[in-house]
Write an enzyme that holds these catalytic residues in place. Sequence first.
Site, short mmCIF file in Angstrom:
data_model
loop_
_atom_site.label_atom_id
_atom_site.label_comp_id
_atom_site.label_asym_id
_atom_site.label_seq_id
_atom_site.Cartn_x
_atom_site.Cartn_y
_atom_site.Cartn_z
N ARG A 14 -3.04 28.62 -21.19
CA ARG A 14 -2.79 29.79 -22.05
C ARG A 14 -1.69 29.48 -23.08
O ARG A 14 -1.97 29.28 -24.25
CB ARG A 14 -2.44 31.01 -21.17
N ASP A 15 -0.46 29.35 -22.61
CA ASP A 15 0.66 29.13 -23.54
C ASP A 15 0.52 27.77 -24.24
O ASP A 15 0.84 27.62 -25.42
CB ASP A 15 1.99 29.18 -22.77
N HIS A 206 10.85 31.06 -17.42
CA HIS A 206 9.80 30.56 -18.34
C HIS A 206 10.55 30.00 -19.54
O HIS A 206 10.95 30.74 -20.43
CB HIS A 206 8.90 31.74 -18.71
N HIS A 208 10.89 27.50 -22.74
CA HIS A 208 10.37 26.57 -23.76
C HIS A 208 11.47 25.54 -23.99
O HIS A 208 12.62 25.74 -23.62
CB HIS A 208 9.99 27.34 -25.02
N CYS A 239 4.43 29.82 -29.26
CA CYS A 239 3.91 31.16 -29.50
C CYS A 239 3.60 31.31 -30.98
O CYS A 239 4.45 31.00 -31.82
CB CYS A 239 4.93 32.19 -29.04
N ASN A 248 6.29 24.75 -23.87
CA ASN A 248 7.00 25.01 -22.62
C ASN A 248 7.58 23.70 -22.11
O ASN A 248 7.15 22.62 -22.50
CB ASN A 248 6.01 25.52 -21.54
#
Length: 301
Positions: A14-15, A206, A208, A239, A248
């Site tokens: 996803r990310d 989370h 990055h 993002c 990430n």
Amino acid sequence: MPQEFIKIVEVGPRDGLQNEAVPVTTDTKVELIRRLAAAGFQHIEATAFVSPQWVPQMADASAVMAQLERKNTIQYSALVPNLKGYEAALAAKVDEVVIFGAASEAFSQKNINCSIAESLERFRPVAQAAQRDGLRLRGSVSCAFVCPYSGEVSTSALVQIAQGLQDLGCAEIDICDTIGAATAKQVRVAYEALAKVIPVEKMSGHFHDTYGQALANILAALDSGIRIFHASVAGLGGCPYAKGATGNVATEDVLYLLQGLGYETGIDFAKACEAGHFIAQSIGRPNHSRAANAWLAKCAA
Ligand code: HMG
Ligand code: MG
């Protein structure tokens, strides 16, 4: 003494992929997830049921979910910004839905087109539906430390939105450094404040890695009692609404760190490296994991 367990949520599908301008095929996404599952990942953020106008790369969310091999041991999660996304995620048999807000007003507007207060109201029916349907609910707080539009974020703003997500019934709350600019001291201060209102075992990190601080921030979070971390194989991602922010923290680097510290993750480091290599090669991106590159070079020698 048994090893202490760290939960890793692999967010690469996803990310890691959402920001790719060129469409990644559904088959490639599914193959990545298959490889992650084979490596022992039990928590995989598979996709996002968001507006395809806003994030075209996630437009095949239902198709990705339909092709996944299901095992009781693996929890597939997906982002849902509203009821429309929730209903699609439910139909696609997602195991866990993720509502995502921000500690910064500016980022909330840019990312989900509403204020923080409006986002919590928009999430309420999603949370109620998840409870009714027996779906696990997780909540992510973007810009927990710094916002790309408005700068440093106050700890009180972070605590307020995190508490709002807890009040909606989130089983887990992700504290997200969206632009990878936080440093270890900020991380310690934030978790200390958050821990006064949210049990530490319900929070994750989370991070990055834009400024190269993610592993240091994970160490700081570990010291604060955090035992859940998000990461993306090969360090892919970013993002679309946080320009300049890189991916990430690379999962392989996190696994190497945790293994060295004596923690158990249930994940096979070599297979995680192979999964990261597969996706980086497939989409023509450099592999940002230092540990994976070192390991792959050693294997090739
Ligand atoms: P909006 O334009 O205000 O939505 O967007 P709307 O309710 O006015 O609807 C407009 C159109 O979108 C309508 O279609 C809706 O049906 C459709 P039309 O009638 O014009 O044909 N629509 C949808 N379609 C599919 N799925 C949906 C959906 N909702 C509406 N769920 C909205 C508001 C929240 C939808 C939009 O802003 C959006 O999708 N934002 C998502 C942005 C995003 O995915 N960002 C990246 C993920 S967050 C992230 O990366 C951070 C994280 O990693 C943590 C961190 O690092 O910080 C999690
Ligand atoms: Mg993120």
